[in-house]
Design an enzyme around this catalytic site. Structure first.
Site, PDB file in Angstrom:
ATOM      1  N   LYS A 291      23.841  31.226  29.493  1.00 50.68           N
ATOM      2  CA  LYS A 291      23.501  32.433  30.262  1.00 50.68           C
ATOM      3  C   LYS A 291      22.170  33.016  29.791  1.00 50.68           C
ATOM      4  CE  LYS A 291      25.280  36.530  28.946  1.00 50.68           C
ATOM      5  NZ  LYS A 291      24.222  37.529  28.740  1.00 50.68           N
ATOM      6  N   ASN A 292      22.019  33.131  28.465  1.00 55.60           N
ATOM      7  CA  ASN A 292      20.826  33.810  27.944  1.00 55.60           C
ATOM      8  C   ASN A 292      19.555  32.980  28.085  1.00 55.60           C
ATOM      9  OD1 ASN A 292      22.365  35.988  27.365  1.00 55.60           O
ATOM     10  ND2 ASN A 292      22.232  35.814  25.130  1.00 55.60           N
TER      11      ASN A 292
ATOM     12  N   CYS B   9      23.600  50.883  25.854  1.00 55.93           N
ATOM     13  CA  CYS B   9      24.789  50.149  26.269  1.00 55.93           C
ATOM     14  C   CYS B   9      25.816  50.234  25.154  1.00 55.93           C
ATOM     15  CB  CYS B   9      24.456  48.701  26.600  1.00 55.93           C
ATOM     16  SG  CYS B   9      24.086  47.733  25.167  1.00 55.93           S
TER      17      CYS B   9
ATOM     18  N   ARG C  23      19.351  50.083  22.298  1.00 54.36           N
ATOM     19  CA  ARG C  23      18.576  48.981  22.863  1.00 54.36           C
ATOM     20  C   ARG C  23      17.336  49.431  23.625  1.00 54.36           C
ATOM     21  NH1 ARG C  23      22.777  44.494  24.949  1.00 54.36           N
ATOM     22  NH2 ARG C  23      21.080  43.075  24.487  1.00 54.36           N
TER      23      ARG C  23
ATOM     24  N   ASP D 205      25.601  37.627  18.332  1.00 60.63           N
ATOM     25  CA  ASP D 205      26.505  37.323  19.446  1.00 60.63           C
ATOM     26  C   ASP D 205      27.742  36.527  19.014  1.00 60.63           C
ATOM     27  OD1 ASP D 205      24.847  38.669  21.139  1.00 60.63           O
ATOM     28  OD2 ASP D 205      24.043  36.919  22.164  1.00 60.63           O
TER      29      ASP D 205
ATOM     30  N   ARG E 133      31.034  38.398  32.836  1.00 60.82           N
ATOM     31  CA  ARG E 133      29.563  38.442  32.840  1.00 60.82           C
ATOM     32  C   ARG E 133      28.976  37.215  32.156  1.00 60.82           C
ATOM     33  NH1 ARG E 133      27.526  42.687  29.508  1.00 60.82           N
ATOM     34  NH2 ARG E 133      25.781  41.299  29.754  1.00 60.82           N
TER      35      ARG E 133
HETATM   36  C1  UD1 Z   1      19.137  39.240  23.424  1.00 59.99           C
HETATM   37  C2  UD1 Z   1      20.394  38.614  23.974  1.00 59.99           C
HETATM   38  C3  UD1 Z   1      21.619  39.234  23.307  1.00 59.99           C
HETATM   39  C4  UD1 Z   1      21.513  39.141  21.793  1.00 59.99           C
HETATM   40  C5  UD1 Z   1      20.181  39.705  21.313  1.00 59.99           C
HETATM   41  C6  UD1 Z   1      19.948  39.492  19.832  1.00 59.99           C
HETATM   42  C7  UD1 Z   1      19.804  37.999  26.229  1.00 59.99           C
HETATM   43  C8  UD1 Z   1      19.957  38.267  27.676  1.00 59.99           C
HETATM   44  N1  UD1 Z   1      20.441  38.829  25.409  1.00 59.99           N
HETATM   45  O1  UD1 Z   1      19.167  40.618  23.769  1.00 59.99           O
HETATM   46  O2  UD1 Z   1      22.779  38.536  23.774  1.00 59.99           O
HETATM   47  O3  UD1 Z   1      22.561  39.861  21.198  1.00 59.99           O
HETATM   48  O4  UD1 Z   1      19.092  39.068  22.014  1.00 59.99           O
HETATM   49  O5  UD1 Z   1      20.042  38.151  19.503  1.00 59.99           O
HETATM   50  O6  UD1 Z   1      19.168  37.050  25.828  1.00 59.99           O
HETATM   51  N2  UD1 Z   1      14.534  46.365  20.079  1.00 59.99           N
HETATM   52  C9  UD1 Z   1      13.696  47.467  19.965  1.00 59.99           C
HETATM   53  N3  UD1 Z   1      12.728  47.641  20.922  1.00 59.99           N
HETATM   54  C10 UD1 Z   1      12.549  46.746  21.948  1.00 59.99           C
HETATM   55  C11 UD1 Z   1      13.387  45.624  22.027  1.00 59.99           C
HETATM   56  C12 UD1 Z   1      14.386  45.457  21.074  1.00 59.99           C
HETATM   57  O7  UD1 Z   1      13.838  48.273  19.055  1.00 59.99           O
HETATM   58  O8  UD1 Z   1      11.650  46.955  22.762  1.00 59.99           O
HETATM   59  C13 UD1 Z   1      15.606  46.170  19.065  1.00 59.99           C
HETATM   60  C14 UD1 Z   1      17.018  46.166  19.681  1.00 59.99           C
HETATM   61  O9  UD1 Z   1      17.529  47.457  19.845  1.00 59.99           O
HETATM   62  C15 UD1 Z   1      17.783  45.353  18.651  1.00 59.99           C
HETATM   63  C16 UD1 Z   1      16.740  44.326  18.181  1.00 59.99           C
HETATM   64  O10 UD1 Z   1      15.471  44.880  18.519  1.00 59.99           O
HETATM   65  O11 UD1 Z   1      18.142  46.155  17.563  1.00 59.99           O
HETATM   66  C17 UD1 Z   1      16.885  42.958  18.829  1.00 59.99           C
HETATM   67  O12 UD1 Z   1      16.943  43.106  20.226  1.00 59.99           O
HETATM   68  P1  UD1 Z   1      16.451  41.979  21.224  1.00 59.99           P
HETATM   69  O13 UD1 Z   1      16.190  40.719  20.455  1.00 59.99           O
HETATM   70  O14 UD1 Z   1      15.354  42.507  22.059  1.00 59.99           O
HETATM   71  O15 UD1 Z   1      17.753  41.760  22.127  1.00 59.99           O
HETATM   72  P2  UD1 Z   1      17.828  41.499  23.671  1.00 59.99           P
HETATM   73  O16 UD1 Z   1      16.678  40.681  24.115  1.00 59.99           O
HETATM   74  O17 UD1 Z   1      18.116  42.781  24.377  1.00 59.99           O
END
Ligand code: UD1
Length: 422
Positions: free
Chosen positions: A22-23, A116, A121, A309, A401
């Site tokens: 999915k990801n 969420c 996030r 995850d 999902r």
């Molecule tokens: C993706 C995955 C999710 C997984 C996560 C971490 C998808 C669709 N989802 O989520 O399943 O749990 O990676 O492996 O691929 N952060 C910030 N600012 C930002 C972006 C992120 O502070 O602009 C923080 C987030 O709050 C979190 C950390 O960085 O604490 C990692 O988040 P991120 O790697 O961006 O996760 P996702 O891409 O949302």
């Protein structure tokens, strides 16, 4: 509303196929926006999040033919650049259309995803990267409005303060159509990022450092990409890890086909330390599990470290170990919602801040429990597989999902699990 009814105690055996990730499919679908010609995607998982993002493409004016594991997407007809609240609020990953829409059309509006169940996030790092490439960003009325400078985005050096999967993906996609070179420092290295980079490189975009923490992309200067070959989605490493945990918690021997063992090294290492053994072949893994698991210590971190995850699923496993396990969550501040539900099943988990101590119990007992997020839900299913009696897992729209035919695959392995409707 659907729920899962599981009668615990059955040993599992046999083999199942792992679905596409999915990801990985989500950024790949978003990257089709970078093209104005037809693109074929194969090995898509049959999960709600994929259908949600494909629907968003059609709302934006793209044409999508989606059947079973294949989607034919043609974004030549795309005529809107507004990713509406109704879709983004259903699925945070819709934010992945921000980079490609901005790069291809020079402007877009994407609803802010908001927090969420697992934490706040934020998307500040996505926005900062696009700003470094010349975009003007404004937050208004709950939407991110982004506008590229005259002539389009330009390459930039982007240094992420924090490793972000989605932020890296948005930046890679925007950089693909920018003018000049973009370098991403402290990029995420997840296999899903590698697949996205390889997809874009297959359209003759020069990318260096694929799979590393420094990625350099030579943008096309606004020219849309052409994907001549179908893109096959890589196997889902989290789904695979979840079924390995299902085998381990029930003391079973199970084979997973269509899996990439390289991508699940961190989970394999932890399962090994808990007493499991593996036969690893090309695209297949057989797990042999002990009667009683040893305890485990886990700290979640970015790939190739232990994935957040898989944290909830290993916590379910740890409840049945012979000693105390310690699990520390370092990525998301609120990713322990499964703790109280596991405790409802008789687990003995003590939580302080982002650290959980999981004390051994002799037996879990079936109860009514509620799924709170995608991976937390699968932890409840795992616990229910060994709990004495019947467990009803409610709110399984979270599971739908991201898990393709979970009850079908578990039934195929011999679990007593049924989808019912209240
Ligand atoms: C993706 C995955 C999710 C997984 C996560 C971490 C998808 C669709 N989802 O989520 O399943 O749990 O990676 O492996 O691929 N952060 C910030 N600012 C930002 C972006 C992120 O502070 O602009 C923080 C987030 O709050 C979190 C950390 O960085 O604490 C990692 O988040 P991120 O790697 O961006 O996760 P996702 O891409 O949302």
């Amino acid at each position: 509303m659907d729920y899962l009814q599981i009668t615990g105690g059955a040993k599992l055996s046999g083999a199942i196929d792992i679905s596409g990730a999915k990801n990985s499919a989500l950024p790949v679908i978003a990257a089709t926006i970078l093209s104005d010609q037809p693109v074929t995607l194969t090995n898509l998982p049959n999960v709600v999040d994929i259908r949600t993002l494909l629907k968003l493409l059609t709302i934006l004016g793209g044409e999508v033919e989606h059947e079973a594991e294949t989607a034919k997407i043609n974004n030549a007809t795309m005529n809107s650049t507004k990713a509406v609240y109704e879709i983004v609020s259903k699925m945070r990953a819709s934010i992945l259309v921000l980079g490609p829409l901005l790069a291809r059309f020079g402007e877009c509006e994407v609803s802010l995803p908001g927090g969420c169940a697992i934490g706040q996030r934020p998307i500040d790092l996505h926005l900062k990267a696009l700003e470094a490439m010349g975009a003007k960003i404004e937050i208004k009325g709950g939407y991110v409005r982004a506008e590229a400078p005259e002539g389009g985005l330009h390459g930039a050096k982007i240094v992420f303060d924090k490793i972000t999967v989605g932020g890296t993906e948005n930046t890679v996609m925007a950089a693909a159509l920018a003018h000049g070179k973009t370098t991403i420092v402290n990029a995420a290295k997840e296999p899903e990022i590698t697949q996205l980079c390889e997809m874009i490189a297959s359209a003759d975009v020069k990318i260096e450092g694929i799979g590393s923490s420094e990625i350099t992309i030579e943008g096309t200067g606004g020219k849309p990409l052409i994907f001549n070959e179908p893109i096959e989605i890589i196997p889902d490493r989290i789904e695979a890890g979840t079924y390995l945990c299902a085998a381990a918690i029930t003391g079973s021997t199970v084979t997973l086909n269509k899996v990439d063992a390289e991508h699940i090294n961190a989970s394999l290492a932890k399962l090994e330390s808990m007493g499991c053994r593996f036969d690893i072949a090309e695209n297949a893994i057989t797990i042999h599990s002990p009667d009683r698991l040893r305890p485990v210590n886990i700290i979640t971190t970015e790939y190739p470290g232990f994935p957040t995850d898989m944290q909830a699923q290993f916590m379910a496993l740890a409840t049945m170990a012979i000693g105390e396990s310690i699990i520390e969550e370092r990525l998301f501040e609120n990713r322990f919602m499964h703790v109280s539900e596991l405790n409802r099943l008789g687990a003995d988990i003590w939580l302080k801040g982002n650290i959980a101590a999981v004390r051994p119990v002799a037996q879990l007992f079936g109860a009514d429990v509620m799924a709170t997020d995608l991976r937390a839900s699968s932890a409840l299913v795992l616990a229910a597989l060994v709990a004495k009696g019947v467990t009803n897992v409610r709110r399984i729209y979270h599971l739908d999902r991201g898990y393709d035919n979970l009850e079908g695959k578990l039934s195929q392995l011999g679990a007593k699990i049924e989808r019912l409707r209240e």
